[in-house]
Write a protein that holds these residues in place. Sequence first.
Motif, short mmCIF file in Angstrom:
data_model
loop_
_atom_site.label_atom_id
_atom_site.label_comp_id
_atom_site.label_asym_id
_atom_site.label_seq_id
_atom_site.Cartn_x
_atom_site.Cartn_y
_atom_site.Cartn_z
N MET A 1 76.44 63.52 53.26
CA MET A 1 75.15 63.00 52.83
C MET A 1 75.09 61.52 53.18
O MET A 1 75.58 60.67 52.46
N GLU A 277 62.21 73.77 47.59
CA GLU A 277 63.50 73.99 48.23
C GLU A 277 63.61 73.21 49.54
O GLU A 277 64.67 72.65 49.85
N ARG A 280 64.48 69.68 48.70
CA ARG A 280 65.88 69.55 48.25
C ARG A 280 66.80 69.45 49.46
O ARG A 280 67.70 68.59 49.52
N GLN A 281 66.60 70.31 50.44
CA GLN A 281 67.42 70.29 51.66
C GLN A 281 67.24 68.98 52.43
O GLN A 281 68.21 68.39 52.92
N TYR A 283 66.26 65.99 51.36
CA TYR A 283 66.89 64.86 50.68
C TYR A 283 68.42 64.94 50.80
O TYR A 283 69.10 63.93 50.97
N LEU A 284 68.95 66.15 50.71
CA LEU A 284 70.40 66.32 50.79
C LEU A 284 70.93 65.89 52.16
O LEU A 284 71.92 65.17 52.26
N THR A 285 70.27 66.34 53.23
CA THR A 285 70.76 66.02 54.57
C THR A 285 70.53 64.57 54.95
O THR A 285 71.28 64.00 55.74
N GLY A 287 70.44 62.00 52.70
CA GLY A 287 71.08 61.08 51.77
C GLY A 287 70.09 60.20 51.04
O GLY A 287 70.47 59.25 50.37
N GLY A 289 66.34 59.91 48.58
CA GLY A 289 65.62 60.59 47.51
C GLY A 289 64.17 60.17 47.51
O GLY A 289 63.76 59.31 48.31
#
Length: 403
Positions: A1, A277, A280-281, A283-285, A287, A289
Amino acid sequence: MSSKPIAAIVGMGDAYASRENRKDPLQLAAESTIAALADAGIHKNQVDAIFTGRSPWADKRSQWNNIFASHMQMHVTFSSELTMHGAGLTSTIAVASQMIAAGKAEYVLCLQSDATELFVDAVAMGAEADADPQFEAPYGPTIPALYAQAAHRYFHEFGITEEDLADVAVANQRWGAHHPHAAKAKFGEIDREKVLSSPYVATPLRRWMCSTWGGGTGGALIVTSPDNVREGQDPIYVLGYGSASTHEYLTDRMNMRSCKFPDMGAFPNLTHTATVEAARQAYLTSGLGPSDIDMAQISMNFAHMGPIIMEDLGFAEKGRGIDLYRGGHTGIDGDLPTDTNGGWLSFGQPGISCNMDSLVEAVRQLRGKPLGLAPARRPDTALVQGAGGMLAAGSVMVLSSAA
């Protein structure tokens, strides 16, 4: 991340049509592609793959991606349509990024165009693309009527009112009124009274709460590796992306009793979308928000979808997305300028190309070269969200002007 980029957009081209300046989808796609190639400083023979969304409504030939490649005499190793409804256009860049990372391509062309109202009687089509042929279509629904069901439920659960939706329409029109290609620009800025005095299309949705078809648009993006960015290019970096799809028709959604995506809420419901969903992906990839995003371009075809999507993106708690519009956060002086070309609601939906319009607007704003108004503070990061179907498919991409 981490926020290390996973791809770079090094070329962008856009094209526009109107009743006075008619162009079909192939013309628009060719014009925008030629501009994107020139912007990237590469030749068409350097493109290894081409991705489009589904065939334009104004040119419904199958395998439209191949038809376009043939029209342009472009010889590629791979070509395909990505057809997650309107969410597919954002996903073309995701697949391009994966192909580049795997060493299967150096440059990938992602494009879409359409000009529905210039070539098709869009009103006569009804809801053929979005109504279940067995359980919904026999009753003759319109697309606004299907979306109005979700609006009613949203009102019921969270106390949202027509006055709230009027504020959403006013906010988007403030942007759209100043964009040269926005379908509703000719009406200028509006107020709440103007919205609430417009006739119902499907209660509780009034005319100003609904998007219009618009004219015609084309957009093309050249994607490559961040390490392949050359001097003289003006890159926009892809930091992260995500996508999800949960069903096809509204009837299917109401029959759902569970979902593997944990943030979709208790079922059945009509107040969450697959964008939850996808975000979420993304933001996760990346790093990053929600608090790291400077600007958003979303797929709001009806006014209630604006706050719902903003909630799904994490910019507000569920049921409180309207506060972003009420408080001016999405405006020129706001901390989250949103739909800066007017969005689908005021810029319009030329057809399948509407999500590409959002991508083009994000690139233009990040480069500091908007055709309409610019936010008071130039954004460094932008989120582009695409959607399609009856709350069905969602895709999210995080972009940045800096590596």
